[in-house]
Design an enzyme around this catalytic site. Structure first.
Site, mmCIF file in Angstrom:
data_model
loop_
_atom_site.group_PDB
_atom_site.id
_atom_site.type_symbol
_atom_site.label_atom_id
_atom_site.label_comp_id
_atom_site.label_asym_id
_atom_site.label_seq_id
_atom_site.Cartn_x
_atom_site.Cartn_y
_atom_site.Cartn_z
ATOM 1 N N ALA A 448 34.022 34.071 29.449
ATOM 2 C CA ALA A 448 33.754 34.643 28.123
ATOM 3 C C ALA A 448 34.889 34.329 27.147
ATOM 4 O O ALA A 448 34.649 33.860 26.025
ATOM 5 C CB ALA A 448 33.560 36.155 28.245
ATOM 6 N N VAL A 523 43.327 25.859 39.183
ATOM 7 C CA VAL A 523 44.739 25.526 38.964
ATOM 8 C C VAL A 523 45.551 26.388 39.922
ATOM 9 O O VAL A 523 45.652 27.604 39.756
ATOM 10 C CB VAL A 523 45.158 25.773 37.501
ATOM 11 C CG1 VAL A 523 46.606 25.350 37.287
ATOM 12 C CG2 VAL A 523 44.254 24.991 36.558
ATOM 13 N N ASP A 547 40.741 35.941 34.983
ATOM 14 C CA ASP A 547 40.358 37.323 35.266
ATOM 15 C C ASP A 547 41.124 37.911 36.436
ATOM 16 O O ASP A 547 40.729 38.909 37.007
ATOM 17 C CB ASP A 547 38.851 37.420 35.536
ATOM 18 C CG ASP A 547 38.426 36.579 36.742
ATOM 19 O OD1 ASP A 547 39.297 35.959 37.378
ATOM 20 O OD2 ASP A 547 37.213 36.544 37.049
ATOM 21 N N CYS A 603 43.305 54.462 58.349
ATOM 22 C CA CYS A 603 42.722 55.638 59.024
ATOM 23 C C CYS A 603 41.773 56.397 58.090
ATOM 24 O O CYS A 603 40.801 56.997 58.548
ATOM 25 C CB CYS A 603 43.827 56.558 59.546
ATOM 26 S SG CYS A 603 44.738 57.435 58.269
#
Length: 1032
Positions: A448, A523, A547, A603
């Site tokens: 985007a 990259v 991102d 756990c």
């Protein structure tokens, strides 16, 4: 008003949200807001650079209908401001609105786009506006803005009104949503859930958060209670809180309640808020402004006065101030001073600002239009949905720093030349335009933000082939449908095509003069043969559109080592940031580190989940283990040992084969047809949701107490309740079907639609024999610092060995070890393909586990976001960050001073927008007169027979200090205290480093002795060692 309607919506009356398109935006706005938008009609006037930006963002968001209005024809000027106007549109003198509307409409098939070319003035009957929920004006004179605002404000309910404009280096946004505008969710943040450590029996009662966690609440907010033990009267009640510290708050009188014993969860109650707006006429003399740059808090009022004066100038002269005309600038200054006296609150007139407004008002900075278009579009969405706090009521922003360095530039530089860059030239001059044309830029990422960057760079004329400029863009990903909601260069027919190549072709449609080189590479260290130092040194600037943090850190390290400016940005929902990194002026991205994300203890995931995030992560781990990891281990094992007979022979001779126990178990239980997949799923249900609970309650009965006498099962630990399988429960059925489908995929077993029917599944599971289960005395991990063990390396008992040998013998005897049997198909998790059943499995498994532990379940959408680690995203934020980065790019190219650069953080939901100066580069002192920064690199040129001792002497002679330690990557070349290292002093650097034949140099890390005895060695800058002198 004449209107022409085009592009009917695909689902005009359907309230179903297309998740394949809107999934990322749904996480920002929520379904209620999305549905309100899908019923809304919007009117947008003005198809210049700002208008088309807003049209793009609004259509991508998914309103029901948008009417775009404009009366002008396409001109050459528009090519540099409007990305949907092309050269043939100008040549054919088409109307702007008729040119852009089909290109706007194809952004989203669910939105109906209408056009209007009728003239609107102060005499027009405005009743046609009653059909709209929001009216947006750009390129509209103030007198008409006031009339339309008056009309919109007076309607019942009011029509939401937004006016916005960009004049050269200045911009404004004004909002009026009526006198009583109710907002359902002012922040958009998830309601906070707080585990309780203690509640005092006092007036006021004070709540302490578990483990002194930050509650994040503010005084006056409301909370409700559940699962409180002892002071159980609080459960289900609502209280107003007063924040006392980051981890304590008071809740009113609790002195009359029972004493608190343990447990309790406090949940924030989200409440609506009503906002009151004034009409434009009233706000003109006493504007309510959002301050965005606290280094110049007076700027909004100064711009307000200058732009009001601009409107007066237009009324008087029927034109804008002429580019570079000193007389017009003086007139505008005089008018600004007059306007300023009429304001209730006023700031000193900024004469520099007024001069630049006059000089640039006719022009346009495309990145400024993009940024303001993103911000204003978010206000449109707020107006339609009542989601997020609206802007009250003015937003002003200037790019004065962009032109500061142009003070001495002659007026002629700014005059038009009849090409597509005239609007830009009017703002920054011809020389700066040429510098942008010559620029060599590397954009990493083409999602985007990358698409928005490419659009902005095309309008700016960055990287023209005729000027030896170039844009390189790389992204390894293919286009998916969910990308189309934000990545506006892509269309449905591009799905499954490479992002970078598709975006490059779309960018050339905006500006055919650009030279653009599309790559499909990641990259990272693995591609350093492509993106080597020679590649980076040919660049002028690097732009990231990534991102994830790790990729940013890597790119940042490459920009620092190659002394290249880096422009970084990112978004998460309505939040965004930009950071500018300039060699020798600023710190780098790696100079600051966010705290690492807290991992859920092993756990907790395995036995003691407390919140839905724990059960979703558990389900995700089960998916990976059963359908990805184990099949991969299975395949790898049979690639090493190609014959089952050979494996049996080795196991019988007690030879240890890694993973053999797991692999033989998988082989012996391998299903061969659909009914066995269903059986396997039913047995998994029994194991996960019944036996696990039985075992835990056997190991830790409900009355178990710790050494200090406190209950073992108290918050945040929740005791499990075993679940008995019930075919009539949809959740049970969904688990069986989704798990069976995945087993079928892994074992390459086909099935039909009938096989998935309730009737068929019921028949199969009714015949499944469930072995009796007796809990064991095994140890259950409770230590939160314990790590997950590697199953393939766990010790195997002699009994398990014998069982594995027996199972393998039976499989061989039954001829169940054919080539096909020794192969599985690992499944890679894919969150965006709803047909594959991956999210179905994780949702069912997670919610069953949540039910077992009495945790509130999550719907499929929330489960998908958490399991898929989906970053919420919306086009408004990406448009805003990319525009802000574009402004910083111009400053970098112009060689602006340190104080001109601005980083930005914003949250458009609140709304808050904050510009700050960049962090100044720090220098580290080694000795008096010897210091370095992150940008420094020392250089030593060697020769074939240069020894390590020669290297150390060369550093001392050139830089005045002797290294005490030399490291290459992770290899320590010279550490005096290490045995044998002093002997290395006579060895050549070639022999120590062993470079490949094409390697010309290496970067070494050196340290120096501290001046104070006993102190640690001081790090130095990297030293680039060239193996040969001729590399100088």
């Amino acid at each position: 008003m004449s209107e022409k309607t085009t592009y009917q919506t695909m689902a005009a009356d359907s309230m179903e949200i297309d998740d394949t398109l809107y999934s990322r935006q749904r996480y920002v706005l929520g379904d209620s807001a999305m549905q309100q938008m899908a019923q809304s009609h919007v009117f947008l006037s003005g198809m210049g650079g700002l208008g088309v930006e807003m049209a793009k963002n609004i259509v991508l968001a998914g309103v029901k209908a948008l009417t775009v209005h404009d009366t002008k024809k396409c001109e050459t000027w528009d090519l540099g401001t409007n990305f949907f106007i092309h050269e043939d549109d100008v040549l054919n003198r088409r109307k702007r609105v008729e040119t852009v509307y089909p290109r706007i409409a194809e952004l989203n098939p669910y939105v109906q786009v209408n056009i209007s070319t009728a003239s609107i003035d102060t005499t027009t009957d405005l009743s046609f506006l009653k059909q709209y929920q929001c009216v947006i004006l750009t390129e509209t004179r103030l007198s008409l803005q006031k009339k339309i605002n008056e009309f919109c404000h007076s309607q019942q309910p009011p029509i939401k009104f937004i006016s916005t404009d960009v004049y050269g280096i200045c911009s404004r946004v004004f909002c009026d949503f009526g006198e009583q505008f109710e907002v359902s969710d002012p922040t958009g943040e998830e309601p906070k859930e707080i585990f309780v450590q203690n509640i005092t029996q006092s007036n006021p009662g004070v709540v302490t958060c578990m483990d002194n966690r930050n509650h994040g609440l503010q005084s006056g907010q409301l909370v409700t209670f559940r699962e409180v033990n002892g002071m159980s009267e609080l459960n289900g009640t609502t209280r107003q809180i007063t924040a006392l510290s980051p981890y304590t708050f008071s809740i009113g009188d609790t002195s009359h309640l029972e004493a608190y014993t343990h447990g309790g969860i406090i949940v924030q109650i989200k409440s609506s808020k009503t906002f009151c707006f004034e009409k434009l006429e009233k706000q003109l003399s006493d504007p309510s402004c959002l301050i965005v740059d606290f280094s110049k808090p007076e700027a909004p009022l100064q711009i307000h006065a200058a732009l009001l004066a601009m409107d007066m100038f237009q009324e008087q002269h029927q034109r804008m101030p002429a580019i570079g005309c000193l007389q017009d600038a003086e007139l505008l200054l005089k008018l600004t001073k007059e306007v300023n006296t009429t304001l209730v609150n006023k700031a000193d007139v900024n004469e520099d600002l007024v001069k630049w407004v006059s000089r640039t008002a006719k022009g346009s900075l495309p990145p400024l239009a993009a940024a303001v278009g993103g911000i204003a579009s978010q206000e449109v969405l707020k107006a339609l949905t009542g989601k997020f706090a609206p802007l009250q009521q003015w937003f002003y922003f200037d790019a004065l720093e962009v032109v500061k360095a142009l003070e001495t530039t002659t007026c002629e530089e700014f005059f038009p030349r009849g090409d597509r860059y005239d609007a830009l030239r009017a703002c920054i001059g011809e020389t700066m335009c040429q510098k942008l044309h010559q620029l060599k830029v590397f954009i990493v990422g083409c999602g985007a933000i990358g698409c928005e960057m490419l659009k902005n760079f095309a309008l700016l004329g960055v990287g023209l082939g005729s000027s030896s400029g170039m844009i390189a863009v790389t992204d390894p990903d293919l286009i998916e449908k969910s990308n189309l909601n934000r990545q506006f260069l892509f269309r449905p027919h591009h799905i499954q095509k490479p992002k970078s190549c598709t975006a490059a072709a779309a960018t050339l449609e905006i500006n055919p003069q650009i030279k653009i080189d599309a790559h499909l590479n990641k990259v990272c260290p693995a591609t350093e043969n492509i993106y080597n130092d020679d590649f980076y040194t040919r660049l002028d600037v690097i732009v990231t559109a990534l991102d994830n943090v790790e990729a940013r850190r890597y790119i940042d390290s490459r920009s620092v080592s190659n002394q290249r400016p880096l422009l970084d940005s990112g978004t998460m929902g309505t939040k965004g940031h930009t950071e500018v990194i300039v060699p020798n002026l600023t710190e780098s991205y790696n100079s600051h580190r966010d705290p690492p994300e807290e991992e859920i203890p092993f756990c907790t995931l395995k036995s003691f989940p407390a919140v839905i995030e724990h059960t979703i992560q558990w389900a995700r781990d089960k998916f990976e283990s059963s359908f990805t990891h184990k099949p991969s281990i299975y395949n790898k094992f049979w690639q090493i040992y190609s014959s089952a007979e050979e494996v049996l022979q080795r196991m019988q001779s007690r030879e240890s084969l890694e993973g053999s126990f797991q692999v033989v178990k998988l082989l012996s239980r391998r299903p061969t047809h659909w009914s066995q997949c269903v059986t396997l799923a039913r047995l998994k249900f029994e194991k996960y949701f019944k036996r696990k609970a039985v075992q835990l309650l056997h190991s830790f009965p409900l009355d178990t107490r710790l050494k200090d006498g406190s209950l073992f099962w108290q918050s945040p630990k929740r005791p499990p309740s075993p679940i008995s399988f019930d075919m009539t429960d949809p959740l049970h059925f969904n688990f069986i079907v989704s798990a069976a489908r995945l087993f079928a995929s892994v074992y390459n077993i086909s099935y039909t639609g009938k096989d998935l029917s309730h009737e068929t599944i019921f028949q199969i599971v009714s015949d499944v024999k469930i072995p009796e289960y007796k809990p064991s005395e095994k140890k259950i991990e409770t230590d939160e610092s314990a790590r997950k063990p590697d199953q393939t390396k766990l010790a195997v008992s002699s009994e398990e060995e014998r069982e594995a040998i027996s199972q393998l013998e039976k499989a061989i005897a039954a001829a169940a070890v054919t080539k096909d049997h020794l192969q599985m198909t690992p499944v890679s998790f894919e969150k965006d393909d709803d047909r594959n059943g991956h999210i179905d499995f994780i949702t069912a498994a997670s919610n069953l586990r949540a039910r077992m532990y009495n945790i509130e379940a999550a719907d499929r959408l929330k489960t998908k976001r958490i399991a898929g680690k989906i970053i919420p995203a919306i086009a408004t934020s990406t448009a805003a960050v990319s525009g802000l980065v574009g402004l910083e790019l111009i400053k970098v190219v112009g060689g602006c001073s340190f104080d001109s650069f601005k980083n930005c953080f914003f949250n458009l939901a609140i709304p808050i927008i904050v510009f700050t100066e960049t962090a100044e580069v720090k220098r580290t002192q080694i000795r008096d007169g010897i210091s370095f920064s992150i940008w420094d690199r020392w250089t030593i040129y060697g020769k074939e027979d240069l020894t390590l001792s020669d290297f150390i002497n060369a550093v001392r002679e050139k830089y005045g200090i002797e290294p005490t330690m030399v490291v290459h990557g992770v290899k320590m070349l010279y550490v005096p205290v290490m045995p044998g290292h002093n002997k290395r002093l006579k060895i050549t650097m070639q022999k120590l480093i062993k470079p490949s034949s094409e390697k010309r140099y290496v970067d070494l890390t050196v340290s120096f002795a501290s001046e104070t005895d006993g102190d640690e060695d001081l790090p130095g800058p990297p030293v680039r060692y060239y193996f040969c002198q001729d590399n100088n």
